[in-house]
Design an enzyme around this catalytic site. Sequence first.
Site, short mmCIF file in Angstrom:
data_model
loop_
_atom_site.label_atom_id
_atom_site.label_comp_id
_atom_site.label_asym_id
_atom_site.label_seq_id
_atom_site.Cartn_x
_atom_site.Cartn_y
_atom_site.Cartn_z
N ASN A 1 49.29 15.60 63.78
CA ASN A 1 49.47 14.70 62.64
C ASN A 1 48.24 14.80 61.77
O ASN A 1 47.13 14.49 62.23
CB ASN A 1 49.65 13.26 63.16
CG ASN A 1 49.55 12.22 62.06
OD1 ASN A 1 49.87 12.48 60.91
ND2 ASN A 1 49.09 11.03 62.40
N GLY A 2 48.40 15.24 60.53
CA GLY A 2 47.25 15.30 59.62
C GLY A 2 47.26 16.55 58.77
O GLY A 2 48.28 17.19 58.57
N ASP B 1 48.93 25.04 58.92
CA ASP B 1 47.64 24.71 59.53
C ASP B 1 47.81 24.39 61.01
O ASP B 1 46.88 24.53 61.80
CB ASP B 1 46.95 23.55 58.80
CG ASP B 1 47.84 22.33 58.64
OD1 ASP B 1 49.04 22.40 58.91
OD2 ASP B 1 47.31 21.28 58.20
N CYS C 1 52.44 13.57 59.64
CA CYS C 1 53.55 13.45 60.56
C CYS C 1 53.32 12.30 61.54
O CYS C 1 52.40 11.50 61.39
CB CYS C 1 53.72 14.75 61.36
SG CYS C 1 53.77 16.23 60.33
N ILE D 1 48.53 -0.83 41.01
CA ILE D 1 49.14 -2.12 41.29
C ILE D 1 48.22 -3.21 40.72
O ILE D 1 47.00 -3.12 40.84
CB ILE D 1 49.31 -2.34 42.81
CG1 ILE D 1 50.42 -1.44 43.34
CG2 ILE D 1 49.62 -3.78 43.13
CD1 ILE D 1 51.81 -1.84 42.91
#
Length: 649
Positions: A75-76, A100, A2, A290
């Site tokens: 975030n994570g 979580d 996030c 790639i």
Amino acid sequence: MCGIAGMLYADSSRPANRQLLQTMGAAIAHRGPDAEGIWSDAGVGLVHRRLSIIDIDGGDQPIGNEDGSIQVVFNGEIYNYRQLRDELIGKGHRLQTQSDTEVLVHLYEELGERLVEKLRGMFALALWDSNRRRLVLARDRIGLKPLYIYRDGEKLLFGSELKAILAHPQVDRTVDVEALEDYLTFGVIPGHRSIFRRVEKLPPAHVLVVTADHLNASPRRYWSYPTDATVSRSVEDWKSAIDDKIRETVSAHLIADVPVGAFLSGGIDSSLVVGIAAELSPGRLPTFSIGFREHAFSELPYARQVAEQFNCLHTEEIVTADAAADLDDLVTYFDEPFADSSAIPTLRVSRLARRSVKVVLSGDGGDEAFGGYRRYVHDLREARLRAAIPRWACRQLVGPLARAWPKADWLPKALRLKSTLTNLSLSPAEAYAHTLSICRLPWRRGLLSGEVRSMLNGHRPEREVIWHYENARGRDELTNMIAADVNLLLPDDFLTKVDRASMACGLEVRPPLVDHEFLELTAQVPSSLKVRNGHGKWILKEIIRNRLPEAIWNRPKQGFEIPVDEWLRSSLRSSFEDKVLSRRSTIVDLIDQRAVRKLYQSHQQGVGYHGNGLWSLLVLANWAAAYLSPTGEWVRPNSRSAALNEFSA
């Protein structure tokens, strides 16, 4: 995965403007396109943008405890959250979701700011404790997830990316000239600095606790990369322990409520991760690669071979010189000058993967864990030679010879001794800092304008590397080099590159080989088992010898980078001349154009190979066009009030 942002005012009665919070969140909406959440109270506000990975229906943030006195945005991913959740329920906590994130709130109730010591995963979090009126900011041990902080006399702002902070209408954008030289030296800005003087990065493995009347508190380190632990084991015992831990780590990183894929470069690390993930995944593992038309830079044939071996659902794409058009996107998503050219293929492979999945595994971290970089082998050879030369001779004889030796890239390789002679004349820490520099003294200073040079005083970017090298106090040179990389280049170059490029597409990247438990194990492996007979990753190659084709593990290391030398002589030539060397260049006040032109002409004529340095200037020019004033003038340290007026959002 996030994006988070928020604010804390010194005046506790000042309301947190929800519209402003929404603007800050919108600036990082690409990190979390699935949902938005805002929470505010007197003097404080939190905002969250969500990419739904775990507990799709119930994991929206901010999340609070039972009475709402604690709120968190995060975030994570926390890979041990299920174990922690069971422990918390056993202690009487009532959890309403399967996410979580909610674990963090109740773990804080148990441990306070020490909750970070229990977490296994990648994270940047912000937690507001209403009872104590304090804000807790924390970042994971290795620095996989970013967190920027801005502080002045009236407020603290934080965000996953700089653009969230810059969305506030009263942010000082004074350029940090020391960070500018750091950037030219390493191609990134390492350590706590950012390109703006008032904005800092919370360092990895640190927690910061602030209150309205103490906004300038210092962060506290809660973990350090280990360099002193030595465990006596046989080679077979080490192989078994490493093998078991890799499998356990990959398994932990597969936890998700959405499909998971993997990046596949064709190198050892990503191939190993793919092999294990393919075995553990319920269906065919999606893999993404790639390559380049320039065959010397492309690993597609090797990636294809691995994908076929493990029956992966493989997708690949060719990157051509027109990919340089992504420079504008790099500026948009990185916010700071960032000259690691592999960011472009990383952005491309992230876009490719996002068409199919939300989460991918990567092989990042294997070189740090097992001594895989060619520079390790090179510097170890120099260390042995340095040890054989009396110290006085290194300083008094080799040093002057190094300064007199020409930097002549056109000479046969055996005669290009300037860098080697310089390293031999320095201490081991200084030599490694010199090795990591892409733009070295004295010509680095020569590329900067006289005005910028006059502001630098005694600044020396190499000190950051020297400090981490010497502070590691490892048992040998390789241990110290790896420690410096884990503390600097890994978080501020490689992990930053992957985070920004992937999150630009709303893609979560998980690197199992950067798991802190895994790195704690590999830190104990003797250096003689990492680099042996002039080759890195010796013990890892022994482990995978019978699992991967010999063409994968028994070939020279190949970097994931664009052919920048060639492109600057062809497709990027006109762009460089227009954006860097012309009178209307946005960095005309920052650089000495005459010195840059001389370097550029040397590169065009094939007399010198200055692709990395020139690329960094091209990136800087693109960044300046977006972040400095419309007239191309840069915000000087004595122009703070002008900055606040000119750059109001």
